[in-house]
Design a protein around this motif. Structure first.
Motif: not given
Lengths: 143, 361
Positions: B3, B19, B21, B36, B38, B40
């Motif tokens: 990824v 993303v 995750t 990017t 991200v 979490r």
């Protein structure tokens, strides 16, 4: 007719218009939104079948007749999955109420079933992170 | 890692990715890595602990992130993970028209065949598999007839490893992966014992860590070859590549679940022949008798025999090494992988635009 939700077998939580119910004994998850969340809120509060119908009719601005049939079907499924049973509720509020919120028009309440959640949880890989912070599946390189 | 590499490659082609995750260690709940975003969340933990409020909060947060990022496509990397529960809920509740791409990273086994996995694979606008084996297992499970395609994983080809290697002066075997029985590292240790009994002075290095490491260490000691088996723990990518380039053979004797063996592909890219078992996508990373050898799974004798054959024949080693190097660079290059995903996204969006135009007529 009222419904018993066994606190030793069933746990549940509602957040806004979504509810999740777990049958702890079987590991099955049931999740529903909108009308399903409202139906569950009333069942869990100890409301009778007629009280649930009346409260939903008022909340959704519709007549009892349509709601009654949908509710019967929904309750039958919850009974089939041993989430509720007919009986005296463990706790009963004096008046069962729904949270204040905007509601769409009435639609048949549906609880989606996830009867193999434990299997899904077993399937999940273990994650770790690289020096750049990206999570990845152990080990490196990943296959 | 796919990824991360994919996000960077797509960004260079003008496609942005965000993303969502799982939380890992002390990493922040959100950050921007190489441009990017991200996010979490405690996705799996909330489910494992039956934390219903946490589960519902996660659903809300994912919904919020999707509203902020406004993606054209949702790309799910593996439908066999608990986090797909959230996506299944959100898609069923409010995003039923959002195109979804599912990439299946492993071959599905009986225990992976859950309701959510089935729904996610069947309902995806496009299904991709990191190998033909991974793709076929997903199609077989669901009976899916809609668009599906194989896209091999890719990685940046290491520039500082030239072609034309000569056999290493010492017989070094290498396994890279998680220390678990599933990966068959115990088979590699048993195979080393056989080789040494045959008088082949080979060493085995194991890279990675996992729940069965102590058992493997004990196995090596009990076989009397403890001093010939090195456990190196987790290493960074460049360290692993250098180890690969110093090794005679990479062994991947996995028993199950291999969708694609990146270790075997990376080893091939530095000219190291591989001996792999015949499970899942492993035989797709090795061209049998051309770039390495494919052996029956869970067969110690076959692994030892294949390794002995390569180690004792420098001409065979050199032929396999050269072909492995060329094939890996042709098949598993990151650009090829990124282009394939970019094409898939483009086709989906173009289909959506056509459909919307037809709907408005």
């Amino acid at each position: 007719m009222r419904y018993f939700v066994d606190p030793n077998r069933v746990s549940f939580e509602r957040l806004q218009d979504e509810v999740i119910i777990i049958n702890v004994a079987t590991g099955s998850y049931f999740s529903g939104s909108g009308t399903a969340a409202d139906v569950w809120t009333l069942i869990a509060a100890g409301a009778s079948f007629d009280e649930i119908v009346a409260t939903l009719a008022a909340a959704y601005g519709t007549d009892d007749a349509g709601i009654r049939g949908d509710l019967e079907a929904c309750i039958a499924r919850l009974q089939d999955h041993a989430v509720i049973s007919v009986g005296e509720p463990a706790t009963a509020a004096a008046t069962a109420a729904l949270p204040e919120m905007q509601r769409a028009s009435w639609s048949p309440p549906v609880f989606d079933e996830y009867t193999d959640m434990w299997d899904l949880l077993q399937a999940d890989p273990i994650h770790d992170v690289s020096e750049t912070g990206w999570p990845y599946v152990l080990p490196r390189p990943v296959s | 890692m796919l990824v991360a590499d994919l996000a960077a490659g797509l960004k260079r082609r003008g496609t942005d990715m965000a993303v969502i995750t799982d939380t890992v260690g002390d990493l922040p709940p959100s950050e921007v890595i190489a441009g990017t975003p991200v996010y979490r969340l405690n996705l799996v933990r909330a489910l494992r602990e039956s934390n219903l409020l946490g589960t519902l909060s996660n659903m809300q947060e994912i919904t919020r992130i999707i509203a902020v990022e406004r993606p054209d496509i949702l790309h799910v990397h593996s439908a066999t993970q608990a986090s797909v529960f959230y996506l299944d809920r959100i898609l069923r509740k409010q995003l039923s028209s959002m195109p979804v791409v599912v990439t299946q990273h492993g071959t599905l086994e009986e225990k992976d065949k859950t309701q959510v996995t089935h729904r996610m694979i069947l309902g995806a606008r496009m299904l991709t598999g990191v190998s033909q084996a991974a793709l076929a297992s997903a199609v077989e499970f669901t009976g899916r007839k809609a668009e599906s395609r194989r896209i091999y994983n890719g990685f940046e080809m290491p520039a500082d490893f030239p072609a034309g290697r000569i056999p290493p002066p010492k017989h070094r075997l290498l396994c890279v992966g998680r220390m678990q029985r599933e990966k068959g590292f115990d088979i590699a240790i048993d195979a080393l014992a056989i080789l040494r009994k045959q008088g082949i002075d080979a060493q085995l290095t194991l890279v990675g860590y996992g729940e069965d490491q102590l058992q493997f260490e004990s196995q090596a000691r009990m076989l009397g070859i403890g001093e010939h088996v090195a456990f190196r723990g987790a290493l960074d990518r460049m360290q692993v590549r250098h180890l690969m380039a110093e090794s005679s053979i990479l062994l991947a004797p996995s028993r199950t679940r291999e969708g694609f063996c990146l270790a075997a592909a990376e080893a091939a890219s530095v000219g190291t022949p591989c001996v792999v078992s015949d499970v899942g996508g492993l035989p797709e990373t090795v061209d049998h008798e051309q770039t390495g050898l494919v052996v029956p799974h869970a067969d110690v004798g076959a692994v030892a025999g294949a390794a002995a054959r390569i180690l004792s024949d420098p001409k065979l080693w050199a032929r396999l090494s050269a072909a492995a190097y060329e094939r890996a660079r042709a098949k598993f290059d990151l650009d090829r992988c990124v282009d394939s995903y970019a094409d898939a996204y483009r086709e989906i969006l173009s289909h959506n635009e056509t459909k919307q135009a037809c709907d408005t007529l």
